[in-house]
Design a protein around this motif. Structure first.
Motif, PDB file in Angstrom:
ATOM      1  N   SER A  90       6.131  11.379   0.441  1.00 23.36           N
ATOM      2  CA  SER A  90       6.359  10.245   1.336  1.00 23.36           C
ATOM      3  C   SER A  90       5.062   9.676   1.903  1.00 23.36           C
ATOM      4  O   SER A  90       5.003   8.511   2.266  1.00 23.36           O
ATOM      5  N   ILE A 108       8.202   2.720  -8.330  1.00 25.07           N
ATOM      6  CA  ILE A 108       8.681   1.810  -7.279  1.00 25.07           C
ATOM      7  C   ILE A 108       8.984   0.437  -7.875  1.00 25.07           C
ATOM      8  O   ILE A 108      10.055  -0.137  -7.646  1.00 25.07           O
ATOM      9  N   PHE A 130       3.273   6.539  -9.022  1.00 23.08           N
ATOM     10  CA  PHE A 130       4.364   6.288  -8.089  1.00 23.08           C
ATOM     11  C   PHE A 130       4.680   4.801  -7.987  1.00 23.08           C
ATOM     12  O   PHE A 130       5.843   4.424  -7.912  1.00 23.08           O
ATOM     13  N   ARG A 177       9.475   2.892   0.106  1.00 23.55           N
ATOM     14  CA  ARG A 177       9.932   4.180  -0.425  1.00 23.55           C
ATOM     15  C   ARG A 177      11.401   4.402  -0.104  1.00 23.55           C
ATOM     16  O   ARG A 177      12.191   4.786  -0.962  1.00 23.55           O
ATOM     17  N   CYS A 226      13.708   2.286  -2.214  1.00 23.10           N
ATOM     18  CA  CYS A 226      13.810   2.845  -3.566  1.00 23.10           C
ATOM     19  C   CYS A 226      14.735   4.055  -3.591  1.00 23.10           C
ATOM     20  O   CYS A 226      15.644   4.140  -4.432  1.00 23.10           O
ATOM     21  N   ARG A 251       6.728   3.370   4.353  1.00 23.04           N
ATOM     22  CA  ARG A 251       8.040   3.983   4.491  1.00 23.04           C
ATOM     23  C   ARG A 251       9.170   3.070   4.022  1.00 23.04           C
ATOM     24  O   ARG A 251      10.078   3.508   3.330  1.00 23.04           O
ATOM     25  N   PHE A 304       3.387   6.111   0.371  1.00 20.97           N
ATOM     26  CA  PHE A 304       3.898   4.754   0.410  1.00 20.97           C
ATOM     27  C   PHE A 304       4.274   4.330   1.799  1.00 20.97           C
ATOM     28  O   PHE A 304       4.575   5.140   2.655  1.00 20.97           O
TER      29      PHE A 304
END
Length: 197
Positions: A123, A89, A85, A131, A134, A128, A126
């Motif tokens: 969710s 990002i 992930f 994320r 992104c 908030r 990461f």
């Protein structure tokens, strides 16, 4: 045993019953280049252990199969999924800085692909704000995400290894690293890598 005729004849001589295993078939995996106006980003993330030292990386290529840039990032101790992930990002943050408007994201993690096509909620992985930034960026551009087998994602895989070597929190490469030359040109000319299944 070497699985040759001599071994087979010895087994047969002693009357040992055998059973044949499944024969693995080669499946060619080719990197597909993006349409005109699009930039394709391949990402990957790895952890040595669960959790363990982790890195991520990604490579940006244009519709003429040209090299745009790539990165590697050392993530300290994480799980492999979190590393995957973070690769995405970092890639999307760089795409936003470059002002890209048509991005094709490709990675070898089906869960990451599902998270970006709203089939699963990741969710919890990461902070908030990072994320959301992104996802908001992805919503403002032409964006698609696809899965590729690991054998077709070798350039991103090699960048992950550079992350372990350099141990920098983030490193952008304006030139193609020497260790990626072979795989980059195999991708560029649609030469297959093989997956055995």
């Amino acid at each position: 045993m070497k699985n040759d005729m001599l071994d087979f004849n010895v087994i047969k001589f002693f009357g040992i019953k055998t059973r044949s295993g499944n024969v693995l078939r080669p499946l060619p995996v080719r990197w597909k280049f993006p349409s005109p106006g699009w930039v394709k980003i391949n990402t990957n993330g790895v952890a040595k252990g669960y959790p363990g030292l982790a890195t991520c990386g990604g490579i940006f290529r244009g519709s003429m199969r040209e090299f745009i840039g790539d990165f590697s990032a050392f993530l300290e101790v994480q799980t492999a999924l979190v590393a995957e992930f973070y690769g995405v990002i970092h890639a999307m943050e760089e795409a936003q800085k470059m002002g890209l408007t048509s991005v094709w994201l490709e990675c070898d993690s089906a869960l990451v692909c599902d998270a970006f096509t709203a089939r699963t909620n990741a969710s919890w992985m990461f902070r908030r704000n990072r994320r959301n930034t992104c996802l908001n960026f992805c919503g403002t551009i032409r964006f698609r995400v696809t899965h590729i087998f690991r054998e077709g994602n070798v350039c991103a895989d090699k960048l992950v290894n550079l992350g372990f070597i350099h141990r920098e929190s983030f490193h952008w490469y304006n030139r193609l690293p020497y260790s990626l030359f072979l795989e980059f040109f195999m991708n560029r000319y649609s030469l297959p890598m093989y997956r055995f299944c």
